[in-house]
Design a protein around this motif. Structure first.
Motif, PDB file in Angstrom:
ATOM      1  N   ASN A   1      18.498   7.037  14.705  1.00 49.50           N
ATOM      2  CA  ASN A   1      19.819   6.512  15.037  1.00 49.50           C
ATOM      3  C   ASN A   1      20.017   6.469  16.548  1.00 49.50           C
ATOM      4  O   ASN A   1      20.229   7.506  17.163  1.00 49.50           O
ATOM      5  CB  ASN A   1      20.918   7.354  14.390  1.00 49.50           C
ATOM      6  CG  ASN A   1      22.290   6.766  14.663  1.00 49.50           C
ATOM      7  OD1 ASN A   1      22.419   5.566  14.905  1.00 49.50           O
ATOM      8  ND2 ASN A   1      23.309   7.610  14.644  1.00 49.50           N
ATOM      9  N   PRO A   2      19.990   5.297  17.136  1.00 52.01           N
ATOM     10  CA  PRO A   2      19.860   4.022  16.439  1.00 52.01           C
ATOM     11  C   PRO A   2      18.418   3.510  16.331  1.00 52.01           C
ATOM     12  O   PRO A   2      17.567   3.835  17.150  1.00 52.01           O
ATOM     13  CB  PRO A   2      20.633   3.073  17.363  1.00 52.01           C
ATOM     14  CG  PRO A   2      20.398   3.640  18.741  1.00 52.01           C
ATOM     15  CD  PRO A   2      20.313   5.125  18.564  1.00 52.01           C
TER      16      PRO A   2
ATOM     17  N   ASP B   1      16.107   6.688  19.037  1.00 53.89           N
ATOM     18  CA  ASP B   1      16.472   8.101  18.905  1.00 53.89           C
ATOM     19  C   ASP B   1      16.053   8.579  17.526  1.00 53.89           C
ATOM     20  O   ASP B   1      16.246   7.875  16.540  1.00 53.89           O
ATOM     21  CB  ASP B   1      17.984   8.271  19.095  1.00 53.89           C
ATOM     22  CG  ASP B   1      18.418   9.732  19.119  1.00 53.89           C
ATOM     23  OD1 ASP B   1      17.593  10.583  19.518  1.00 53.89           O
ATOM     24  OD2 ASP B   1      19.566  10.026  18.741  1.00 53.89           O
TER      25      ASP B   1
ATOM     26  N   ARG C   1      15.558  12.225  14.998  1.00 56.38           N
ATOM     27  CA  ARG C   1      15.448  13.667  14.770  1.00 56.38           C
ATOM     28  C   ARG C   1      15.085  13.914  13.321  1.00 56.38           C
ATOM     29  O   ARG C   1      15.453  13.151  12.427  1.00 56.38           O
ATOM     30  CB  ARG C   1      16.687  14.422  15.226  1.00 56.38           C
ATOM     31  CG  ARG C   1      17.915  14.281  14.399  1.00 56.38           C
ATOM     32  CD  ARG C   1      19.096  15.005  15.059  1.00 56.38           C
ATOM     33  NE  ARG C   1      20.225  14.116  15.188  1.00 56.38           N
ATOM     34  CZ  ARG C   1      20.656  13.581  16.329  1.00 56.38           C
ATOM     35  NH1 ARG C   1      20.076  13.875  17.464  1.00 56.38           N
ATOM     36  NH2 ARG C   1      21.660  12.754  16.347  1.00 56.38           N
TER      37      ARG C   1
END
Ligand code: ADP
Ligand code: MG
Length: 231
Positions: free
Chosen positions: A212-213, A225, A227
């Motif tokens: 995201n995004p 991004d 995680r």
């Protein structure tokens, strides 16, 4: 695969079994495009890397203790190369102010993706206790929790199922180029959803993942991004 396993096993108790930028390389292995970039741990190195990337770059604090980077001013978009050194110091001091004992690994320098004709989407996954790994697609960005425009399938999904997902969110017209905007490259969005779903199906130890995004533009997608949580 071996490399993916290695990266996944690098999680520590200390970081709550979470990985961020360290996991970007997993995406290379799965053919999911990421922006050009690197993580550096001093301002001079930051400048050197930025010069090789473009006139302006994106800079982000890298810390296992900071989950939502922009909430603490930890993301700078469109930093001119000449200001990269100062921006480095500023990002680190913001992080220290926020949490004095935070572990700061450095700063990520990234290629600036043009968001003017881009759409921020999210591709995610979590493991359902009953059904196993699910893949999620929706409208992304920093307001994702407020918008909640997402759809889910069991992972892995094939092309057709992934295409359906991109068609059934509320924001689907945005992807197709509403109001004179150019359409994004839908094939590459579909492909990214499919590949993320394959990744989480292949590695059940990934209990949660969020891209995201995933920025979608007329030229393709970039996972800017990431995680994930490993169990
Ligand atoms: P976080 O979610 O931890 O706050 P992100 O890396 O997602 O940090 O960055 C926050 C926002 O900054 C993104 O939603 C996007 O709007 C913008 N952004 C981040 N990286 C880039 C990039 N490489 N190019 C353009 N915009 C970016
Ligand atoms: Mg983000």
């Amino acid at each position: 695969r071996e490399r993916v396993r290695e990266i996944l096993s690098s999680v520590t108790e200390r970081s709550d079994n979470r990985l961020g930028v360290e996991a970007m390389e997993i995406f290379d292995a799965y053919g999911i495009p990421t922006p050009e970039g690197a993580v550096v741990d001093d301002p001079a190195e930051a400048e050197r890397i930025a010069e090789g990337i473009g006139e302006e770059v994106v800079m982000k604090i890298v810390s296992p203790d900071i989950l939502h980077k922009s909430d603490i001013g930890g993301v700078k978009v469109g930093v001119p190369v000449a200001e990269v050194g100062d921006a480095y110091e500023d990002l680190v001091s913001r992080a220290r102010n926020y949490q004095p004992d935070a572990t700061i690994l450095g700063v990520q320098i990234q290629e600036l993706i043009d968001l003017d004709d881009g759409v921020e989407t999210i591709v995610g996954s979590h493991t359902d206790p009953q059904f196993g790994p699910l893949v999620m697609f929706g409208l992304g960005g920093v307001f994702v929790e407020i918008m909640e425009d997402t759809t889910f399938r069991l992972a892995p999904v094939g092309r057709d199922e992934a295409a359906e997902m991109t068609e059934e969110i509320e924001a689907a017209p945005l992807l197709r180029g509403a109001r004179g905007r150019e359409a994004v490259d839908l094939d590459s969005v579909v492909d990214a959803v499919r590949r993320v779903s394959q990744l989480v199906a292949d590695f059940p130890s990934i209990v949660e993942l969020d891209v995201n995004p995933l920025v979608a533009t007329p030229d393709g997608v970039r996972a800017v991004d990431l995680r994930l949580t490993v169990d």
